[in-house]
Design an enzyme around this catalytic site. Sequence first.
Site, PDB file in Angstrom:
ATOM      1  N   TYR A  82      19.361  -1.980  10.347  1.00 30.73           N
ATOM      2  CA  TYR A  82      18.198  -1.553  11.138  1.00 30.73           C
ATOM      3  C   TYR A  82      18.568  -0.325  11.940  1.00 30.73           C
ATOM      4  O   TYR A  82      19.663  -0.263  12.512  1.00 30.73           O
ATOM      5  CB  TYR A  82      17.767  -2.669  12.096  1.00 30.73           C
ATOM      6  CG  TYR A  82      16.475  -3.317  11.645  1.00 30.73           C
ATOM      7  CD1 TYR A  82      15.315  -2.553  11.530  1.00 30.73           C
ATOM      8  CD2 TYR A  82      16.418  -4.664  11.328  1.00 30.73           C
ATOM      9  CE1 TYR A  82      14.129  -3.133  11.100  1.00 30.73           C
ATOM     10  CE2 TYR A  82      15.235  -5.247  10.903  1.00 30.73           C
ATOM     11  CZ  TYR A  82      14.090  -4.470  10.792  1.00 30.73           C
ATOM     12  OH  TYR A  82      12.931  -5.033  10.365  1.00 30.73           O
ATOM     13  N   GLU A  84      15.976   1.754  14.010  1.00 31.09           N
ATOM     14  CA  GLU A  84      14.799   2.364  14.651  1.00 31.09           C
ATOM     15  C   GLU A  84      15.261   3.371  15.690  1.00 31.09           C
ATOM     16  O   GLU A  84      16.274   3.178  16.352  1.00 31.09           O
ATOM     17  CB  GLU A  84      13.934   1.284  15.293  1.00 31.09           C
ATOM     18  CG  GLU A  84      13.175   0.478  14.257  1.00 31.09           C
ATOM     19  CD  GLU A  84      12.235  -0.539  14.873  1.00 31.09           C
ATOM     20  OE1 GLU A  84      11.871  -0.388  16.040  1.00 31.09           O
ATOM     21  OE2 GLU A  84      11.888  -1.497  14.169  1.00 31.09           O
ATOM     22  N   ASP A 259      -0.225  19.487   3.637  1.00 33.51           N
ATOM     23  CA  ASP A 259       0.388  18.421   2.847  1.00 33.51           C
ATOM     24  C   ASP A 259       0.861  19.062   1.549  1.00 33.51           C
ATOM     25  O   ASP A 259       0.066  19.340   0.654  1.00 33.51           O
ATOM     26  CB  ASP A 259      -0.668  17.338   2.586  1.00 33.51           C
ATOM     27  CG  ASP A 259      -0.135  16.188   1.742  1.00 33.51           C
ATOM     28  OD1 ASP A 259       0.937  16.347   1.131  1.00 33.51           O
ATOM     29  OD2 ASP A 259      -0.807  15.150   1.682  1.00 33.51           O
ATOM     30  N   THR A 288       5.970  14.479   0.143  1.00 35.83           N
ATOM     31  CA  THR A 288       6.760  13.403  -0.437  1.00 35.83           C
ATOM     32  C   THR A 288       8.048  14.048  -0.919  1.00 35.83           C
ATOM     33  O   THR A 288       8.154  15.282  -1.004  1.00 35.83           O
ATOM     34  CB  THR A 288       6.051  12.745  -1.638  1.00 35.83           C
ATOM     35  OG1 THR A 288       5.655  13.772  -2.548  1.00 35.83           O
ATOM     36  CG2 THR A 288       4.835  11.958  -1.201  1.00 35.83           C
ATOM     37  N   LYS A 291       8.227  14.080  -5.909  1.00 35.71           N
ATOM     38  CA  LYS A 291       7.412  14.756  -6.936  1.00 35.71           C
ATOM     39  C   LYS A 291       8.183  15.980  -7.446  1.00 35.71           C
ATOM     40  O   LYS A 291       9.265  15.802  -7.987  1.00 35.71           O
ATOM     41  CB  LYS A 291       6.050  15.123  -6.345  1.00 35.71           C
ATOM     42  CG  LYS A 291       5.230  13.878  -5.920  1.00 35.71           C
ATOM     43  CD  LYS A 291       3.825  14.251  -5.528  1.00 35.71           C
ATOM     44  CE  LYS A 291       2.972  13.027  -5.259  1.00 35.71           C
ATOM     45  NZ  LYS A 291       3.008  12.587  -3.850  1.00 35.71           N
ATOM     46  N   ARG A 297      11.851   8.242  -3.961  1.00 36.08           N
ATOM     47  CA  ARG A 297      10.476   7.970  -3.506  1.00 36.08           C
ATOM     48  C   ARG A 297      10.478   7.905  -1.988  1.00 36.08           C
ATOM     49  O   ARG A 297      11.200   7.088  -1.398  1.00 36.08           O
ATOM     50  CB  ARG A 297      10.038   6.644  -4.119  1.00 36.08           C
ATOM     51  CG  ARG A 297       8.601   6.283  -3.952  1.00 36.08           C
ATOM     52  CD  ARG A 297       8.207   5.260  -4.995  1.00 36.08           C
ATOM     53  NE  ARG A 297       8.225   5.862  -6.316  1.00 36.08           N
ATOM     54  CZ  ARG A 297       7.246   6.659  -6.786  1.00 36.08           C
ATOM     55  NH1 ARG A 297       6.172   6.888  -6.074  1.00 36.08           N
ATOM     56  NH2 ARG A 297       7.339   7.207  -7.974  1.00 36.08           N
TER      57      ARG A 297
HETATM   58  N1  DSN Z   1      -0.188   9.420  -6.097  1.00 31.50           N
HETATM   59  C1  DSN Z   1      -0.014  10.833  -5.871  1.00 31.50           C
HETATM   60  C2  DSN Z   1      -0.574  11.612  -6.983  1.00 31.50           C
HETATM   61  O1  DSN Z   1      -0.525  11.130  -8.083  1.00 31.50           O
HETATM   62  O2  DSN Z   1      -1.024  12.725  -6.791  1.00 31.50           O
HETATM   63  C3  DSN Z   1      -0.578  11.242  -4.613  1.00 31.50           C
HETATM   64  O3  DSN Z   1      -0.763  10.175  -3.774  1.00 31.50           O
END
Ligand code: DSN
Length: 496
Positions: A82, A84, A259, A288, A291, A297
């Site tokens: 943990y 935090e 974003d 994120t 990607k 992830r």
């Molecule tokens: N799930 C992602 C996408 O496929 O674009 C975004 O949340």
Amino acid sequence: MTQTRTRSTEIANAFAPPFDGQAASAAYRSALQVIGAAEPRVADAIRAELADQRASLKLIASENYASPAVLLTMGTWLSDKYAEGTVGHRFYAACQNIDAVERLAVDHARALFGAPHAYVQPHSGIDANLVAFWAILAQRIESPALARASVKHVNDLSDADWAALRSALGNQRMLGMALDAGGHLTHGFRPNISGKMFHQSSYGTDAHTELLDYAEVRRMAREFKPLILIAGYSAYPRKVNFAVMREIADEVGATLMVDMAHFAGLVAGKVFTGDFDPVPFAHVTTTTTHKSLRGPRGGMVLCQPEFADAVDRGCPMVLGGPLGQVMAAKAVALAEARQPEFATYATAIADNAHSLADGLMRHGARLVTGGTDNHLVLLDVTSFGLTGRQAESALVESGIVTNRNAIPRDPNGAWYTSGVRLGTPALTSRGFGADDMDRVATLIVEVLGDTRPTVTADGSNSKAKYALGEGRAARTRSAALELLDAHPLYPGLDLG
Ligand code: DSN
């Protein structure tokens, strides 16, 4: 000597980090043996997932293949701690090793993106956006309310002042991109918590060009006066000029939040620079990490110094305890993205998207906006007489994994849709080049051209059911396998 031996087993393609195939095989074989002894069905699913990913053309624009180093980092005892709080300021004892990996991830993120501040604890993109929303609300609504009441902490507010503050926090406006123009559900849409928090309005794209219309965004911002102007997308195939978006935000006193979840890899790899790099222009940038950035992830927030303290309060304000093993994997992935080879990879992602788009258009397919300048292509499947759902299913049956997606002013709504979103980050990680993507375009057109909607009892076309031409799926699968075999996933990794 050791180094020479290691190099001799390293296997690489031009666009992915090299790794020691023998060492990775030994690590995964042992891990699967240990996992299988506890619950064999989980070990089986892990093996099957690798086999499935190896055997299909993955064109989901938001997916990728993380390196073995990133993946292995997540399977460790850093998970058991943990932690935090933030580096050096934890609510738990003995966090020195979590401090070390979090500090590394933060340092790499700041250096990679040239960001004044980075927060690497968010577990996902939605979490990163929630941290950003609440940091902006804390900085712009809560802090002034505390100052007006001459107190330092919300616990010191009177009941009346607390009620007034809660009401003010729940009455703010957000302006973001419309869902069917490529915006994301977390940008203030009702099914998501962001839509329940904010009064939202959205800007679309031009009816003819399908491109972002900055004059229209400016007009809407002047009229709507949002607290937050959000830029970023998950299905818009073009660049966004963040210098102009910041100008608009400043003009109406909004905070610019970007974003960049989908295109963070293109920012990191310097495909998007100058006015198209969001980090210098946005007050707060979220992403994120899994990607186009090709990490584990997870999520991340970058921000200007004025929002740093508020962003760092993300946990425990909106997040559960940080995942030490994932922050460590973020540090590994960000270190990989700081290598010069990552820029080569990012450039290839965009080149491959161009090639895919050109190939599709050469075969007469219609693309939303008529092309791409990022990592994705939005194919309008109405000219094939199909819904997005039928196209998605027919392609998956043929070994091509994509996802259906709404197109602007979609006549089929968000469930069936009229489009298919195609992205190149994953196949580029396998080493696919422009010629390969041109071949992929041909395979896609062949499948869609050979798919017919099923006619229902009342004589209308089904929106979900379809029939593929005899032998089509098998022929395309075998053509896809030729391409896949030429660009193996994790070459040298053998699970035995
Ligand atoms: N799930 C992602 C996408 O496929 O674009 C975004 O949340």
